[in-house]
Design a protein around this motif. Sequence first.
Motif, PDB file in Angstrom:
ATOM      1  N   ALA A 167       0.830  -1.201   0.000  1.00 25.33           N
ATOM      2  CA  ALA A 167       0.000   0.000   0.000  1.00 25.33           C
ATOM      3  C   ALA A 167       0.866   1.252   0.000  1.00 25.33           C
ATOM      4  O   ALA A 167       1.860   1.337   0.724  1.00 25.33           O
ATOM      5  N   VAL A 168       0.488   2.222  -0.810  1.00 29.35           N
ATOM      6  CA  VAL A 168       1.253   3.462  -0.940  1.00 29.35           C
ATOM      7  C   VAL A 168       0.996   4.359   0.264  1.00 29.35           C
ATOM      8  O   VAL A 168      -0.152   4.677   0.585  1.00 29.35           O
ATOM      9  N   THR A 169       2.063   4.740   0.942  1.00 26.59           N
ATOM     10  CA  THR A 169       2.013   5.755   1.990  1.00 26.59           C
ATOM     11  C   THR A 169       3.224   6.662   1.810  1.00 26.59           C
ATOM     12  O   THR A 169       4.161   6.323   1.088  1.00 26.59           O
ATOM     13  N   LYS A 170       3.222   7.810   2.474  1.00 30.46           N
ATOM     14  CA  LYS A 170       4.347   8.748   2.365  1.00 30.46           C
ATOM     15  C   LYS A 170       5.636   8.085   2.865  1.00 30.46           C
ATOM     16  O   LYS A 170       6.691   8.182   2.225  1.00 30.46           O
ATOM     17  N   GLN A 171       5.569   7.400   3.998  1.00 35.74           N
ATOM     18  CA  GLN A 171       6.756   6.779   4.580  1.00 35.74           C
ATOM     19  C   GLN A 171       7.319   5.700   3.665  1.00 35.74           C
ATOM     20  O   GLN A 171       8.535   5.628   3.440  1.00 35.74           O
ATOM     21  N   ILE A 172       6.438   4.865   3.116  1.00 34.91           N
ATOM     22  CA  ILE A 172       6.896   3.789   2.235  1.00 34.91           C
ATOM     23  C   ILE A 172       7.391   4.360   0.911  1.00 34.91           C
ATOM     24  O   ILE A 172       8.383   3.889   0.343  1.00 34.91           O
ATOM     25  N   ASN A 173       6.728   5.385   0.418  1.00 34.64           N
ATOM     26  CA  ASN A 173       7.150   6.016  -0.832  1.00 34.64           C
ATOM     27  C   ASN A 173       8.592   6.525  -0.743  1.00 34.64           C
ATOM     28  O   ASN A 173       9.360   6.443  -1.701  1.00 34.64           O
ATOM     29  N   ASP A 174       8.978   7.040   0.430  1.00 31.40           N
ATOM     30  CA  ASP A 174      10.325   7.572   0.619  1.00 31.40           C
ATOM     31  C   ASP A 174      11.388   6.476   0.633  1.00 31.40           C
ATOM     32  O   ASP A 174      12.581   6.765   0.514  1.00 31.40           O
ATOM     33  N   ALA A 175      10.973   5.224   0.808  1.00 24.11           N
ATOM     34  CA  ALA A 175      11.923   4.109   0.870  1.00 24.11           C
ATOM     35  C   ALA A 175      12.073   3.387  -0.467  1.00 24.11           C
ATOM     36  O   ALA A 175      12.876   2.467  -0.590  1.00 24.11           O
ATOM     37  N   VAL A 176      11.313   3.797  -1.494  1.00 23.80           N
ATOM     38  CA  VAL A 176      11.327   3.101  -2.782  1.00 23.80           C
ATOM     39  C   VAL A 176      12.633   3.352  -3.529  1.00 23.80           C
ATOM     40  O   VAL A 176      13.106   4.484  -3.617  1.00 23.80           O
ATOM     41  N   ILE A 177      13.191   2.272  -4.070  1.00 26.76           N
ATOM     42  CA  ILE A 177      14.370   2.372  -4.934  1.00 26.76           C
ATOM     43  C   ILE A 177      13.980   2.135  -6.395  1.00 26.76           C
ATOM     44  O   ILE A 177      14.395   2.855  -7.293  1.00 26.76           O
ATOM     45  N   ALA A 178      13.182   1.097  -6.633  1.00 23.93           N
ATOM     46  CA  ALA A 178      12.761   0.760  -7.998  1.00 23.93           C
ATOM     47  C   ALA A 178      11.360   0.166  -7.946  1.00 23.93           C
ATOM     48  O   ALA A 178      11.069  -0.677  -7.096  1.00 23.93           O
ATOM     49  N   THR A 179      10.495   0.602  -8.858  1.00 24.62           N
ATOM     50  CA  THR A 179       9.125   0.112  -8.864  1.00 24.62           C
ATOM     51  C   THR A 179       8.532   0.221 -10.257  1.00 24.62           C
ATOM     52  O   THR A 179       9.182   0.722 -11.191  1.00 24.62           O
TER      53      THR A 179
END
Length: 321
Positions: A268-280
Amino acid sequence: TDWYSLRPIDTLFFRGAEPMNRGEQHVTSSHFPPQTSTLEGAVRTTYLIQKGISFKDYNMGIVDTSIIDEIGASDRAPNFYIIGPLVSKNEFLFIPAPYSWYTDDPEIKKIEDRDNQSVKLKIRKGEVLDDAQGLIFSEYPLLWVKKPESEMKSLGGYWIKLNDLYKNKSEKCEVFSTSYFITNELHTGIALTKSRIVHKGHLYTFNHTRLHEDVLLCFGIEPSISLEPEGIMKIGAEQRFGMYKKIENINIPVGKNCNQHSAISRVAVTKQINDAVIATGKIQYIGGYDLARGFHKPMRGYFPAGTVFNKKVIHNCIALY
């Protein structure tokens, strides 16, 4: 973690985000594999049936506290996690390929053109660039592939064997398309009114998923709950069912000191998880059904399985050493 396999008896249906309003849309897509929330609901339903507890009593909280302790209240997230689902075929386990894996191997065209359901490719694993050597870039981590020979393509959206996750870079890796595991079937029907009468002029077509004969869904439940070792499990809003069975535990590498973790389910997309994305890849929008409210869940955005993060953001992450 207790692991189980699930063999569907018929097709499965996990609906996409398209509206089904008259005159607007007549065909809807299907997602595979299912959401972890779909499996959570299936496990809860199976558990309640085996305990002889009515859904009405469970929704109203008129159950023993030991039941709530194991599976949680109906209006809250369960007290267990679903790990997976993975896919099993011919005694091999498969996971979504990480979006941080790339290839410049021209053989990729074979699987893109659907001539083959699998192909062996030279893999180039993206590395997190810690030292930019004078380059100015954003706060987000950069992914770097060394010395590509031609245009690179991410392997996100494909599948690999779990055993191939840590292959040497010089070795070729077999990559599989989703069609290696499933066949999509169009099923057309007629809408019904609340009185269960045919709704005149309302036709719809759903895209169902049929697993190939030798394919199983595999998922873990953590921590263990008092589920019978085998039985019948209903899954999805259409209450499709299959036979589930407890299997040997599957080793999923955790990698506490790793700077790349690949999700083996949608996140699920959240601000905190979005900041940890490297490749998607492309964000997927999915809803669902809320048993407690008796109504549809709102649509929500999810990062696809295979998305790579710079830390373990959810339980359903596997370490990329």
